[in-house]
Design a protein around this motif. Sequence first.
Motif, mmCIF file in Angstrom:
data_model
loop_
_atom_site.group_PDB
_atom_site.id
_atom_site.type_symbol
_atom_site.label_atom_id
_atom_site.label_comp_id
_atom_site.label_asym_id
_atom_site.label_seq_id
_atom_site.Cartn_x
_atom_site.Cartn_y
_atom_site.Cartn_z
ATOM 1 N N ARG A 197 -44.194 -21.670 -51.498
ATOM 2 C CA ARG A 197 -43.385 -20.798 -52.353
ATOM 3 C C ARG A 197 -43.116 -19.468 -51.660
ATOM 4 N N ILE A 198 -44.144 -18.915 -51.032
ATOM 5 C CA ILE A 198 -43.961 -17.663 -50.285
ATOM 6 C C ILE A 198 -43.090 -17.897 -49.059
ATOM 7 N N ALA A 199 -43.327 -19.021 -48.357
ATOM 8 C CA ALA A 199 -42.582 -19.320 -47.138
ATOM 9 C C ALA A 199 -41.096 -19.516 -47.401
ATOM 10 N N ALA A 200 -40.739 -19.899 -48.619
ATOM 11 C CA ALA A 200 -39.328 -20.139 -48.951
ATOM 12 C C ALA A 200 -38.562 -18.851 -49.192
ATOM 13 N N ARG A 201 -39.249 -17.734 -49.275
ATOM 14 C CA ARG A 201 -38.589 -16.458 -49.535
ATOM 15 C C ARG A 201 -38.165 -15.812 -48.217
ATOM 16 N N PRO A 202 -37.290 -14.805 -48.254
ATOM 17 C CA PRO A 202 -36.838 -14.167 -47.011
ATOM 18 C C PRO A 202 -38.026 -13.630 -46.210
ATOM 19 N N PRO A 203 -38.256 -14.103 -44.994
ATOM 20 C CA PRO A 203 -39.480 -13.756 -44.270
ATOM 21 C C PRO A 203 -39.621 -12.276 -43.942
ATOM 22 N N LEU A 204 -38.525 -11.597 -43.608
ATOM 23 C CA LEU A 204 -38.650 -10.175 -43.307
ATOM 24 C C LEU A 204 -39.044 -9.383 -44.549
ATOM 25 N N ALA A 205 -38.452 -9.728 -45.680
ATOM 26 C CA ALA A 205 -38.809 -9.044 -46.920
ATOM 27 C C ALA A 205 -40.276 -9.289 -47.257
ATOM 28 N N THR A 206 -40.748 -10.504 -47.044
ATOM 29 C CA THR A 206 -42.146 -10.834 -47.312
ATOM 30 C C THR A 206 -43.072 -10.026 -46.416
ATOM 31 N N GLN A 207 -42.744 -9.948 -45.138
ATOM 32 C CA GLN A 207 -43.591 -9.216 -44.203
ATOM 33 C C GLN A 207 -43.566 -7.717 -44.488
ATOM 34 N N PHE A 208 -42.396 -7.179 -44.810
ATOM 35 C CA PHE A 208 -42.303 -5.748 -45.109
ATOM 36 C C PHE A 208 -43.016 -5.421 -46.414
ATOM 37 N N CYS A 232 -37.882 -0.360 -47.074
ATOM 38 C CA CYS A 232 -36.766 -0.887 -47.862
ATOM 39 C C CYS A 232 -35.436 -0.657 -47.151
ATOM 40 N N SER A 233 -35.277 0.507 -46.544
ATOM 41 C CA SER A 233 -34.014 0.834 -45.883
ATOM 42 C C SER A 233 -33.746 -0.076 -44.692
ATOM 43 N N HIS A 234 -34.806 -0.558 -44.049
ATOM 44 C CA HIS A 234 -34.640 -1.432 -42.890
ATOM 45 C C HIS A 234 -34.151 -2.827 -43.284
ATOM 46 N N LEU A 235 -34.277 -3.173 -44.556
ATOM 47 C CA LEU A 235 -33.867 -4.498 -45.001
ATOM 48 C C LEU A 235 -32.438 -4.559 -45.517
ATOM 49 N N VAL A 236 -31.826 -3.419 -45.697
ATOM 50 C CA VAL A 236 -30.505 -3.372 -46.340
ATOM 51 C C VAL A 236 -29.452 -4.149 -45.560
ATOM 52 N N ASP A 237 -29.468 -4.057 -44.237
ATOM 53 C CA ASP A 237 -28.405 -4.691 -43.454
ATOM 54 C C ASP A 237 -28.849 -5.998 -42.805
ATOM 55 N N THR A 238 -29.902 -6.618 -43.319
ATOM 56 C CA THR A 238 -30.333 -7.894 -42.752
ATOM 57 C C THR A 238 -29.458 -9.036 -43.263
ATOM 58 N N GLN A 239 -29.348 -10.067 -42.452
ATOM 59 C CA GLN A 239 -28.569 -11.241 -42.847
ATOM 60 C C GLN A 239 -29.182 -11.934 -44.063
ATOM 61 N N ASP A 240 -30.493 -11.931 -44.152
ATOM 62 C CA ASP A 240 -31.144 -12.601 -45.282
ATOM 63 C C ASP A 240 -30.840 -11.906 -46.602
ATOM 64 N N ARG A 241 -30.730 -10.571 -46.598
ATOM 65 C CA ARG A 241 -30.402 -9.885 -47.847
ATOM 66 C C ARG A 241 -29.003 -10.272 -48.316
ATOM 67 N N VAL A 242 -28.048 -10.348 -47.367
ATOM 68 C CA VAL A 242 -26.691 -10.759 -47.708
ATOM 69 C C VAL A 242 -26.686 -12.214 -48.174
ATOM 70 N N GLU A 243 -27.442 -13.070 -47.486
ATOM 71 C CA GLU A 243 -27.513 -14.476 -47.859
ATOM 72 C C GLU A 243 -28.078 -14.648 -49.266
ATOM 73 N N ALA A 244 -29.067 -13.855 -49.623
ATOM 74 C CA ALA A 244 -29.645 -13.937 -50.966
ATOM 75 C C ALA A 244 -28.599 -13.629 -52.027
ATOM 76 N N ALA A 245 -27.777 -12.593 -51.777
ATOM 77 C CA ALA A 245 -26.733 -12.233 -52.742
ATOM 78 C C ALA A 245 -25.653 -13.309 -52.823
ATOM 79 N N LEU A 246 -25.241 -13.839 -51.655
ATOM 80 C CA LEU A 246 -24.202 -14.877 -51.648
ATOM 81 C C LEU A 246 -24.692 -16.149 -52.337
ATOM 82 N N ALA A 247 -25.934 -16.536 -52.046
ATOM 83 C CA ALA A 247 -26.483 -17.748 -52.667
ATOM 84 C C ALA A 247 -26.555 -17.611 -54.186
#
Length: 259
Positions: A197-208, A232-247
């Motif tokens: 369940r944890i592994a399925a989440r965005p890995p950078l967000a999990t690590q941060f 938090c500011s370092h995650l704003v422009d990550t591909q995973d954050r955009v992918e989460a919103a698109l999904a």
Amino acid sequence: MTDAVLVHTQDAVAWITLNRPDAMNAINEDVRRLLPEALATADADPQVRAIVVRGAGPRAFCAGADIKEFVATPQPTAYRQARVHRHWIAAFDRAVKPVIAAVHGHCLGGGLEIALACDIRIAATDALFGLPETGHGIIPGAGGTQRLTRVLGLGLALDLVLTGERLDAQRALAMGLVSRLASPDDLQQAAGDLARRIAARPPLATQFAKEAVRSGAELSLADGMRLESDLCSHLVDTQDRVEAALAFQEKRPPRYTGQ
């Protein structure tokens, strides 16, 4: 070649197994050497997004230090210097990815210190926890006095350290020493489900998020808030954050890449 610690990776989860079941997975020099190596390897593997530490055999997660190594008396100064410069338990503090302890049976002394060094603890209902060191003329020496205090608070930590009292799984859950329980038969499945369940989440967000919680716990509230804002500011422009919103918009499962 020793197999005191085994590593198996499946479904983005690295399973690290303390593999001395005949000795109740007691910590010897092989474990002290191989466990940090296993953690570092799993943490550096780009395919791994969560790590589970467990014990082999039916009797114990880890019953603590191997008493056979206690016969010789080391020279105190050399012993302390060795621990300061290369303490094996520090490998857990260096792990970026989330680490879960799946605890069954005896989890005593150094075994509890391993569990305390993990980020999340899930226990079987047959688990038994304790720090018996003062009864052996020593004190917990792999973080027990420090991590237990941070998990339970000063009063409860002192009670358990000074008395050596053992806790069953239900009391450990009530005190907050563990966050989840499972039956002994279901523990591995429950730990795997949690890790996946944890592994399925965005890995950078999990690590941060892990860094924010763990590092922030050592800071004042103001400094912790600054750390959280910075991460938090370092995650704003990550591909995973955009992918989460698109999904979410497209009503489909997200596909996270860790970028």
